[in-house]
Scaffold this motif. Structure first.
Motif, PDB file in Angstrom:
ATOM      1  N   ARG A   1       1.846  14.717   8.257  1.00 44.05           N
ATOM      2  CA  ARG A   1       1.130  14.213   7.085  1.00 44.05           C
ATOM      3  C   ARG A   1       0.582  12.813   7.327  1.00 44.05           C
ATOM      4  O   ARG A   1      -0.533  12.495   6.923  1.00 44.05           O
ATOM      5  N   LEU A   2       1.369  11.971   7.978  1.00 44.93           N
ATOM      6  CA  LEU A   2       0.907  10.612   8.266  1.00 44.93           C
ATOM      7  C   LEU A   2      -0.305  10.615   9.195  1.00 44.93           C
ATOM      8  O   LEU A   2      -1.233   9.821   9.021  1.00 44.93           O
ATOM      9  N   ILE A   3      -0.301  11.508  10.171  1.00 46.11           N
ATOM     10  CA  ILE A   3      -1.452  11.611  11.071  1.00 46.11           C
ATOM     11  C   ILE A   3      -2.691  12.033  10.280  1.00 46.11           C
ATOM     12  O   ILE A   3      -3.772  11.461  10.460  1.00 46.11           O
TER      13      ILE A   3
ATOM     14  N   SER B   1      -3.852   9.105   8.285  1.00 44.68           N
ATOM     15  CA  SER B   1      -4.437   8.055   9.120  1.00 44.68           C
ATOM     16  C   SER B   1      -5.867   8.409   9.517  1.00 44.68           C
ATOM     17  O   SER B   1      -6.693   7.519   9.741  1.00 44.68           O
ATOM     18  N   ASP B   2      -6.157   9.705   9.589  1.00 43.59           N
ATOM     19  CA  ASP B   2      -7.527  10.123   9.885  1.00 43.59           C
ATOM     20  C   ASP B   2      -8.505   9.652   8.811  1.00 43.59           C
ATOM     21  O   ASP B   2      -9.672   9.401   9.094  1.00 43.59           O
ATOM     22  N   LYS B   3      -8.012   9.528   7.587  1.00 42.43           N
ATOM     23  CA  LYS B   3      -8.867   9.032   6.502  1.00 42.43           C
ATOM     24  C   LYS B   3      -9.292   7.589   6.769  1.00 42.43           C
ATOM     25  O   LYS B   3     -10.418   7.202   6.456  1.00 42.43           O
ATOM     26  N   PHE B   4      -8.397   6.796   7.336  1.00 41.11           N
ATOM     27  CA  PHE B   4      -8.752   5.418   7.697  1.00 41.11           C
ATOM     28  C   PHE B   4      -9.852   5.409   8.754  1.00 41.11           C
ATOM     29  O   PHE B   4     -10.802   4.636   8.670  1.00 41.11           O
ATOM     30  N   THR B   5      -9.699   6.269   9.748  1.00 43.23           N
ATOM     31  CA  THR B   5     -10.688   6.344  10.813  1.00 43.23           C
ATOM     32  C   THR B   5     -12.052   6.737  10.255  1.00 43.23           C
ATOM     33  O   THR B   5     -13.073   6.122  10.585  1.00 43.23           O
TER      34      THR B   5
ATOM     35  N   MET C   1      -1.073   1.817  12.757  1.00 37.49           N
ATOM     36  CA  MET C   1      -2.235   2.163  13.549  1.00 37.49           C
ATOM     37  C   MET C   1      -1.890   3.108  14.707  1.00 37.49           C
ATOM     38  O   MET C   1      -2.767   3.788  15.206  1.00 37.49           O
ATOM     39  N   TRP C   2      -0.619   3.139  15.107  1.00 38.75           N
ATOM     40  CA  TRP C   2      -0.262   4.004  16.221  1.00 38.75           C
ATOM     41  C   TRP C   2      -0.482   5.466  15.872  1.00 38.75           C
ATOM     42  O   TRP C   2      -0.650   6.307  16.746  1.00 38.75           O
ATOM     43  N   LEU C   3      -0.528   5.804  14.580  1.00 37.99           N
ATOM     44  CA  LEU C   3      -0.776   7.191  14.189  1.00 37.99           C
ATOM     45  C   LEU C   3      -2.203   7.628  14.490  1.00 37.99           C
ATOM     46  O   LEU C   3      -2.494   8.814  14.513  1.00 37.99           O
ATOM     47  N   GLN C   4      -3.081   6.678  14.725  1.00 39.81           N
ATOM     48  CA  GLN C   4      -4.460   7.004  15.073  1.00 39.81           C
ATOM     49  C   GLN C   4      -4.650   7.131  16.580  1.00 39.81           C
ATOM     50  O   GLN C   4      -5.743   7.425  17.046  1.00 39.81           O
ATOM     51  N   SER C   5      -3.597   6.955  17.327  1.00 37.40           N
ATOM     52  CA  SER C   5      -3.658   7.015  18.788  1.00 37.40           C
ATOM     53  C   SER C   5      -4.017   8.416  19.269  1.00 37.40           C
ATOM     54  O   SER C   5      -3.336   9.391  18.938  1.00 37.40           O
TER      55      SER C   5
END
Length: 64
Positions: free
Chosen positions: A29-31, A34-38, A1-5
């Motif tokens: 790439r991970l960031i 992670s945007d897809k989760f958001t 979740m820290w990638l969504q920070s």
């Protein structure tokens, strides 16, 4: 979740030079992933284990 920070996202470009090129590319790439989760959380209100599995299944790492 820290990638969504927001703090990480705002500062990553300035800080990424401290890491190897490979690490920088992987974090970028991970960031993005992670945007897809958001986005999905905004649409659905909550995420299920299946949501995490669906997005994670599309993330591949190729080792050199």
């Amino acid at each position: 979740m820290w990638l969504q920070s927001p703090i990480l996202k705002e500062n990553w470009k300035a800080l990424s030079f401290n890491y190897s090129k490979d690490t920088g590319e992987m974090v970028d790439r991970l960031i993005l992933e992670s945007d897809k989760f958001t986005q999905k959380r905004i649409k659905k209100g909550t995420l299920t284990n299946q949501d995490y599995d669906d997005i994670s299944a599309n993330f591949k790492v190729i080792f050199r």
